[in-house]
Design a protein around this motif. Structure first.
Motif, mmCIF file in Angstrom:
data_model
loop_
_atom_site.group_PDB
_atom_site.id
_atom_site.type_symbol
_atom_site.label_atom_id
_atom_site.label_comp_id
_atom_site.label_asym_id
_atom_site.label_seq_id
_atom_site.Cartn_x
_atom_site.Cartn_y
_atom_site.Cartn_z
ATOM 1 N N PRO A 327 0.813 -1.225 0.000
ATOM 2 C CA PRO A 327 0.000 0.000 0.000
ATOM 3 C C PRO A 327 0.845 1.272 0.000
ATOM 4 N N LEU A 328 1.943 1.269 0.755
ATOM 5 C CA LEU A 328 2.784 2.462 0.797
ATOM 6 C C LEU A 328 3.392 2.755 -0.572
ATOM 7 N N ILE A 329 3.883 1.723 -1.235
ATOM 8 C CA ILE A 329 4.503 1.913 -2.547
ATOM 9 C C ILE A 329 3.477 2.340 -3.593
ATOM 10 N N VAL A 330 2.422 1.560 -3.743
ATOM 11 C CA VAL A 330 1.473 1.762 -4.843
ATOM 12 C C VAL A 330 0.725 3.085 -4.705
ATOM 13 N N ALA A 337 2.636 11.166 -8.311
ATOM 14 C CA ALA A 337 2.324 11.544 -9.695
ATOM 15 C C ALA A 337 1.354 12.725 -9.744
ATOM 16 N N ILE A 338 0.347 12.717 -8.877
ATOM 17 C CA ILE A 338 -0.615 13.831 -8.823
ATOM 18 C C ILE A 338 0.095 15.124 -8.416
ATOM 19 N N SER A 339 1.019 15.028 -7.467
ATOM 20 C CA SER A 339 1.764 16.206 -7.001
ATOM 21 C C SER A 339 2.637 16.778 -8.119
ATOM 22 N N LEU A 340 3.297 15.911 -8.873
ATOM 23 C CA LEU A 340 4.134 16.364 -9.987
ATOM 24 C C LEU A 340 3.296 17.031 -11.071
ATOM 25 N N PHE A 341 2.090 16.509 -11.289
ATOM 26 C CA PHE A 341 1.200 17.107 -12.289
ATOM 27 C C PHE A 341 0.779 18.514 -11.859
ATOM 28 N N ALA A 342 0.595 18.732 -10.562
ATOM 29 C CA ALA A 342 0.269 20.069 -10.048
ATOM 30 C C ALA A 342 1.411 21.041 -10.355
ATOM 31 N N CYS A 343 2.651 20.585 -10.220
ATOM 32 C CA CYS A 343 3.809 21.427 -10.555
ATOM 33 C C CYS A 343 3.802 21.777 -12.037
ATOM 34 N N TYR A 344 3.478 20.808 -12.873
ATOM 35 C CA TYR A 344 3.395 21.069 -14.316
ATOM 36 C C TYR A 344 2.358 22.139 -14.615
ATOM 37 N N LEU A 345 1.182 22.035 -13.996
ATOM 38 C CA LEU A 345 0.130 23.021 -14.233
ATOM 39 C C LEU A 345 0.580 24.424 -13.819
ATOM 40 N N GLY A 346 1.270 24.515 -12.682
ATOM 41 C CA GLY A 346 1.737 25.816 -12.214
ATOM 42 C C GLY A 346 2.742 26.451 -13.157
ATOM 43 N N PHE A 347 3.733 25.675 -13.599
ATOM 44 C CA PHE A 347 4.753 26.221 -14.491
ATOM 45 C C PHE A 347 4.210 26.487 -15.891
ATOM 46 N N SER A 348 3.288 25.651 -16.372
ATOM 47 C CA SER A 348 2.771 25.814 -17.741
ATOM 48 C C SER A 348 1.928 27.076 -17.898
ATOM 49 N N SER A 349 1.390 27.593 -16.792
ATOM 50 C CA SER A 349 0.550 28.806 -16.857
ATOM 51 C C SER A 349 1.330 30.082 -16.548
ATOM 52 N N PHE A 430 7.314 9.058 2.061
ATOM 53 C CA PHE A 430 6.343 8.198 2.728
ATOM 54 C C PHE A 430 6.232 6.842 2.043
ATOM 55 N N SER A 431 6.775 6.735 0.821
ATOM 56 C CA SER A 431 6.551 5.501 0.056
ATOM 57 C C SER A 431 7.825 4.984 -0.605
ATOM 58 N N ILE A 432 8.054 5.361 -1.859
ATOM 59 C CA ILE A 432 9.128 4.734 -2.626
ATOM 60 C C ILE A 432 10.517 5.058 -2.096
ATOM 61 N N GLY A 433 10.660 6.125 -1.304
ATOM 62 C CA GLY A 433 11.956 6.434 -0.717
ATOM 63 C C GLY A 433 12.433 5.357 0.234
ATOM 64 N N ILE A 496 1.288 1.778 -12.568
ATOM 65 C CA ILE A 496 0.575 0.692 -13.264
ATOM 66 C C ILE A 496 1.335 -0.627 -13.137
ATOM 67 N N VAL A 497 2.662 -0.582 -13.373
ATOM 68 C CA VAL A 497 3.472 -1.806 -13.334
ATOM 69 C C VAL A 497 3.506 -2.402 -11.930
ATOM 70 N N LEU A 498 3.774 -1.578 -10.930
ATOM 71 C CA LEU A 498 3.885 -2.086 -9.566
ATOM 72 C C LEU A 498 2.534 -2.511 -8.998
ATOM 73 N N PHE A 499 1.473 -1.870 -9.432
ATOM 74 C CA PHE A 499 0.129 -2.284 -9.004
ATOM 75 C C PHE A 499 -0.148 -3.729 -9.424
ATOM 76 N N LYS A 500 0.367 -4.103 -10.603
ATOM 77 C CA LYS A 500 0.140 -5.457 -11.111
ATOM 78 C C LYS A 500 1.102 -6.491 -10.521
ATOM 79 N N LEU A 501 2.336 -6.090 -10.215
ATOM 80 C CA LEU A 501 3.376 -7.066 -9.885
ATOM 81 C C LEU A 501 3.714 -7.198 -8.406
ATOM 82 N N MET A 502 3.611 -6.123 -7.660
ATOM 83 C CA MET A 502 4.218 -6.102 -6.336
ATOM 84 C C MET A 502 3.403 -6.854 -5.294
#
Length: 526
Positions: A327-330, A337-349, A430-433, A496-502
């Protein structure tokens, strides 16, 4: 269980993560200073920052053999000496080339993470392994945080008029004092490593069962120690006896029994780094300058990020053996990913304009007087704006005052970006680190661990090196928005990959996890 002895050994070994964190983050505060002193280009800056990431690639090629031949403890002692030598060499570096060489040597010691995970995984009881191996990550983030605060404090002191500041050249050799912070902790770690015992599993692989039993007895009751020793012997006999050679290890890793574990390992090794954690952590002040908050605020924000890292790593350690690894990883990766997308939205505008107000803010810098040529022109991307700056005031001046110019000229949703970056840092720690090192310490059979863990750490290090080396170039040629969009896509693919395999591995011994992966392959075959 002799909890005091087990925890003491783990704490000492995990201090390698603290030294790593210091080494990795102290350089972030020196980027502007060394750029000015040595006249560095974007790729040369990348070379200085990423030199340890390049060095560790070579070290990881031989770490497995050294671990198997001389033991985990001896390997850690060699690593600690390399950290110390590199820190001293970096402080006295007199050119771009010598600084790269010094940091390359430090990179040879970055294998401290994989060897520490290997050692703790081999001495920790199953029910404690998650927390104890995760201590490596908390030491990393404490080291990172300490480096950011040290850099911020040194920068502030360097601007003061205190007599002792001038006496020790803190104002003129600021970046050297930043790098010197690592020296004392490196000495302390080297000394403390003499107090830990050898890994009992390594001793068994060397046929030194009596010594292994003595080590086990120092950590658990006699009856339990004998039972543990018998289990280790049995599993080694099943796998062919002593530790496997490099060729045999890779053959085992590609065998059906271990293939799923290897696929999980390679996926998380790539995803942990390709989502950009080291671009943000190693270039923290530079990243925050892009938001337009100024140089001093960027150093302070970097220190705040260090605090966030510590808090969420501690939270992960408290929960990893309760919630489990999966659960921590997935779900942590989805959050990242959602947090990184927020950064993209901020810089793109964002938009960039040297208007009348911006010129008033910058009038104190005589080197920027030519900026009035750009007045009234609105730029829709940071790339176009930076190129215009370089054409107007010159590349060196544009780099020197980039933070001040962006602060005066940037219009963007800075809160969205700052929250996005902080949220990503929280999600990562909290997760992949921390969980990656826990998984590495669990999913590989004892016989191949000496080669497997450094091999998968090598994959993570290659990706990390590429991210660090090319980040300054990407910032100048791709722009912040596209960089964060790329990191977002990588995070989604990894999810997607880790959700299926881990699988879930909590509360299982190394031998039980090996049997689990083997049974999954057997079931597929049937």
């Amino acid at each position: 269980m002799n909890s005091r002895q087990i925890i003491a050994n783990a704490v000492i070994v995990a201090l390698g993560g603290f030294i790593f964190g210091l080494d990795a983050a102290l350089i972030s505060g020196t980027v502007k200073f060394i750029t000015m002193e040595f006249g560095l280009s974007d790729l040369e800056i990348g070379a200085v920052v990423s030199a340890p990431g390049f060095g560790v690639l070579f070290a990881l090629l031989v770490t497995g053999q050294i671990c198997n031949a001389f033991g985990r403890r001896t390997t850690l002692l060699i690593i600690s000496f390399l950290y110390l030598f590199s820190a001293v060499f970096s402080v006295i570096a007199f050119s771009f080339e010598t600084l790269v060489a010094a940091r390359f040597i430090g990179g040879l010691a970055f294998t401290s993470l994989s060897v520490a995970a290997m050692y703790i995984g081999e001495v920790a009881p199953p029910q404690w392994r998650g927390k104890l191996v995760s201590m490596i990550q908390i030491n990393i983030v404490v080291g990172l945080s300490a480096a950011y605060f040290a850099n911020y404090g040194i920068v502030q002191l360097s601007k003061s008029d205190l007599t002792w500041v001038h006496a020790i050249a803190l104002d003129t050799a600021t970046w050297r004092w930043m790098l010197a912070v690592e020296i004392l902790p490196a000495i302390m770690w080297f000394i403390l490593l003499f107090k830990i015992p050898r890994s009992p599993r390594w001793l068994v692989m060397q046929g030194r069962d009596d010594e292994a039993l003595l080590v086990m007895q120092s950590m658990m009751p006699m009856e339990l120690a004998r039972k543990e020793l018998a289990n280790v012997r049995l599993n080694l006999q099943k796998d062919g006896g002593a530790s496997a050679s490099v060729k045999e290890s890779f053959k085992i890793l590609f065998s059906s029994r271990v293939r799923t574990a290897a696929l999980v390992g390679v996926t998380i090794a790539i995803v942990q780094q390709i989502t950009g954690i080291n671009a943000i952590m190693f270039y923290a002040p530079t990243v925050f300058e892009q938001v337009g908050i100024g140089s001093d605020a960027a150093f302070l924000q970097a220190a705040i990020v260090g605090t966030i890292s510590v808090f969420f790593t501690v939270l992960a350690i408290l929960l990893i053996d309760k919630l489990g690894r999966r659960p921590l990883i997935v779900w942590g990766l989805a959050w990242a990913a959602i947090s990184l997308f927020a950064c993209y939205l901020g810089f793109s505008s964002a938009t960039y304009e040297v208007n009348e107000q911006a010129l008033l803010q910058l009038k104190g810098f005589s080197e920027l007087s030519a900026l009035n040529q750009l007045e009234g022109v609105v730029y829709q991307s940071d790339i176009a704006f930076k190129h215009a700056l370089q054409d107007t005031v010159g590349i060196e001046v544009a780099k020197q005052f980039e933070g001040e110019i962006l602060q005066a000229s940037t219009t963007m949703n800075g809160i969205l970006v700052l929250v996005g970056i902080s949220s990503f840092i929280a999600a990562f720690h909290f997760s992949i680190g921390p969980v990656m090192w826990v998984l590495f310490s669990e999913i590989f059979p004892t016989r191949v661990r000496g080669v497997a863990i450094p091999a998968f750490a090598l994959i993570a290090s290659i990706v990390s090196y590429l991210v660090q080396q090319f980040f300054p170039w990407q910032l100048s040629n791709m722009g912040a928005a596209d960089i964060f969009l790329f990191y977002t896509v990588c995070g989604v693919v990894g999810f997607i990959v880790l959700f299926k395999l881990m699988p879930e591995t909590k509360n299982k011994s190394i031998e039980e996890i090996e049997a689990f992966f083997a049974s999954k392959q057997l079931a597929k075959g049937l």
